[in-house]
Design a protein around this motif. Structure first.
Motif, mmCIF file in Angstrom:
data_model
loop_
_atom_site.group_PDB
_atom_site.id
_atom_site.type_symbol
_atom_site.label_atom_id
_atom_site.label_comp_id
_atom_site.label_asym_id
_atom_site.label_seq_id
_atom_site.Cartn_x
_atom_site.Cartn_y
_atom_site.Cartn_z
ATOM 1 N N ILE A 111 -40.333 28.220 -39.273
ATOM 2 C CA ILE A 111 -41.628 28.229 -39.949
ATOM 3 C C ILE A 111 -42.070 26.811 -40.280
ATOM 4 N N VAL A 112 -41.151 26.022 -40.811
ATOM 5 C CA VAL A 112 -41.459 24.631 -41.147
ATOM 6 C C VAL A 112 -41.862 23.874 -39.887
ATOM 7 N N ALA A 113 -41.101 24.079 -38.817
ATOM 8 C CA ALA A 113 -41.386 23.373 -37.570
ATOM 9 C C ALA A 113 -42.728 23.817 -36.982
ATOM 10 N N VAL A 114 -42.996 25.101 -36.983
ATOM 11 C CA VAL A 114 -44.272 25.607 -36.451
ATOM 12 C C VAL A 114 -45.430 25.032 -37.251
ATOM 13 N N ASN A 115 -45.277 24.943 -38.552
ATOM 14 C CA ASN A 115 -46.348 24.405 -39.391
ATOM 15 C C ASN A 115 -46.570 22.910 -39.177
ATOM 16 N N GLN A 116 -45.620 22.233 -38.575
ATOM 17 C CA GLN A 116 -45.772 20.810 -38.283
ATOM 18 C C GLN A 116 -46.492 20.569 -36.957
ATOM 19 N N LEU A 117 -46.639 21.615 -36.163
ATOM 20 C CA LEU A 117 -47.325 21.475 -34.881
ATOM 21 C C LEU A 117 -48.820 21.259 -35.107
ATOM 22 N N PRO A 118 -49.472 20.540 -34.184
ATOM 23 C CA PRO A 118 -50.931 20.438 -34.259
ATOM 24 C C PRO A 118 -51.546 21.842 -34.145
ATOM 25 N N LEU A 119 -52.719 22.031 -34.701
ATOM 26 C CA LEU A 119 -53.353 23.353 -34.759
ATOM 27 C C LEU A 119 -53.418 24.038 -33.397
ATOM 28 N N SER A 120 -53.805 23.328 -32.351
ATOM 29 C CA SER A 120 -53.957 23.953 -31.029
ATOM 30 C C SER A 120 -52.627 24.502 -30.508
ATOM 31 N N LEU A 121 -51.536 23.822 -30.825
ATOM 32 C CA LEU A 121 -50.216 24.296 -30.399
ATOM 33 C C LEU A 121 -49.686 25.365 -31.348
ATOM 34 N N GLY A 142 -60.102 32.073 -26.636
ATOM 35 C CA GLY A 142 -61.271 31.683 -25.866
ATOM 36 C C GLY A 142 -61.014 30.499 -24.947
ATOM 37 N N ILE A 143 -59.792 30.418 -24.417
ATOM 38 C CA ILE A 143 -59.429 29.352 -23.483
ATOM 39 C C ILE A 143 -58.828 29.994 -22.241
ATOM 40 N N SER A 144 -58.664 29.207 -21.182
ATOM 41 C CA SER A 144 -58.122 29.750 -19.933
ATOM 42 C C SER A 144 -56.631 30.062 -20.077
ATOM 43 N N GLU A 145 -56.158 30.939 -19.189
ATOM 44 C CA GLU A 145 -54.730 31.257 -19.175
ATOM 45 C C GLU A 145 -53.902 30.018 -18.869
ATOM 46 N N ALA A 146 -54.413 29.171 -17.985
ATOM 47 C CA ALA A 146 -53.701 27.939 -17.646
ATOM 48 C C ALA A 146 -53.564 27.047 -18.875
ATOM 49 N N ASN A 147 -54.623 26.956 -19.659
ATOM 50 C CA ASN A 147 -54.588 26.154 -20.874
ATOM 51 C C ASN A 147 -53.591 26.741 -21.871
ATOM 52 N N VAL A 148 -53.537 28.064 -21.959
ATOM 53 C CA VAL A 148 -52.552 28.709 -22.829
ATOM 54 C C VAL A 148 -51.145 28.306 -22.387
ATOM 55 N N GLY A 149 -50.900 28.360 -21.083
ATOM 56 C CA GLY A 149 -49.586 27.996 -20.557
ATOM 57 C C GLY A 149 -49.214 26.563 -20.884
ATOM 58 N N VAL A 150 -50.164 25.651 -20.725
ATOM 59 C CA VAL A 150 -49.911 24.241 -21.022
ATOM 60 C C VAL A 150 -49.614 24.064 -22.508
ATOM 61 N N ARG A 151 -50.451 24.681 -23.362
ATOM 62 C CA ARG A 151 -50.243 24.549 -24.806
ATOM 63 C C ARG A 151 -48.914 25.158 -25.233
ATOM 64 N N LEU A 152 -48.576 26.288 -24.647
ATOM 65 C CA LEU A 152 -47.313 26.948 -24.992
ATOM 66 C C LEU A 152 -46.134 26.074 -24.585
ATOM 67 N N ARG A 154 -46.110 22.790 -24.259
ATOM 68 C CA ARG A 154 -46.077 21.642 -25.168
ATOM 69 C C ARG A 154 -45.550 22.049 -26.544
ATOM 70 N N ALA A 155 -45.973 23.227 -27.010
ATOM 71 C CA ALA A 155 -45.516 23.700 -28.319
ATOM 72 C C ALA A 155 -44.006 23.909 -28.311
ATOM 73 N N LYS A 156 -43.485 24.500 -27.254
ATOM 74 C CA LYS A 156 -42.041 24.735 -27.160
ATOM 75 C C LYS A 156 -41.274 23.418 -27.124
ATOM 76 N N GLU A 157 -41.788 22.448 -26.377
ATOM 77 C CA GLU A 157 -41.135 21.137 -26.322
ATOM 78 C C GLU A 157 -41.095 20.494 -27.708
ATOM 79 N N GLN A 158 -42.242 20.504 -28.398
ATOM 80 C CA GLN A 158 -42.297 19.886 -29.724
ATOM 81 C C GLN A 158 -41.432 20.636 -30.721
ATOM 82 N N LEU A 159 -41.426 21.965 -30.628
ATOM 83 C CA LEU A 159 -40.579 22.760 -31.527
ATOM 84 C C LEU A 159 -39.112 22.435 -31.308
ATOM 85 N N SER A 160 -38.706 22.307 -30.051
ATOM 86 C CA SER A 160 -37.310 21.971 -29.760
ATOM 87 C C SER A 160 -36.929 20.648 -30.404
#
Length: 167
Positions: A111-121, A142-152, A154-160
């Motif tokens: 939870i702490v780590a997720v809350n540290q992510l930028p809003l889009s991630l 309201g974004i493309s599936e490709a954009n979701v994949g990219v954000r996801l 990046r979010a996983k990398e930052q969370l790790s």
């Protein structure tokens, strides 16, 4: 076309989606009082918007969209929590047997780590934790599936990285 106008139908939907609303509120707001306020605000937004539901997407996608749009508005109105406030809030929580387990500690760290992510991630990660697929996430945000994949990704990398730094 589904028309949700009766109060009892709305109450049932709010009750059905309350766990998701609560988790989303906690994901966007660390401060317990404001998290509770945000959850109530989300529920009210869903209640008010149900009459406008017009079957352009699934009902759950529509509700998630309302929930997350409400959270974004909340974030715009309230300042970000500081690290000191976060530490203080975590210390003030009363200990329970569940919180003493390793799993509870890992959940807090997440939870702490997720809350540290930028809003889009943070948005895509919270929706992923709610078990939405990329198509549903793209509809909610309201974004493309490709954009979701990219954000996801990046979010996983930052969370790790964030979680590795907490251990």
């Amino acid at each position: 076309m589904v028309n949700i106008t009766k109060d009892t139908e709305k109450e049932e939907l709010i009750a059905q989606f309350w766990p998701q609303i609560s988790r989303a509120a906690a994901g966007y707001e660390n401060r317990p009082a404001l998290s509770d306020e945000l959850a109530q605000e989300m529920a009210l937004s869903v209640w008010r918007s149900l009459e406008g539901f017009n079957d352009q997407c699934s009902l759950s996608t529509y509700i998630y969209r309302v929930i997350h749009n409400t959270a974004i508005d909340h974030i715009r109105r309230h300042s970000k929590i500081s690290e000191d406030e976060l530490d203080e809030a975590m210390l003030c929580e009363s200990p329970t047997p569940e919180k003493n387990t390793l799993q509870a500690q890992r959940q807090k760290q997440l939870i702490v780590a997720v809350n540290q992510l930028p809003l889009s991630l943070r948005q895509v990660m919270l929706l992923k934790l709610e078990d939405l697929n990329n198509i549903e996430m793209s509809e909610v945000l309201g974004i493309s599936e490709a954009n979701v994949g990219v954000r996801l990704h990046r979010a996983k990398e930052q969370l790790s990285k964030l979680l590795a730094g907490m251990n």
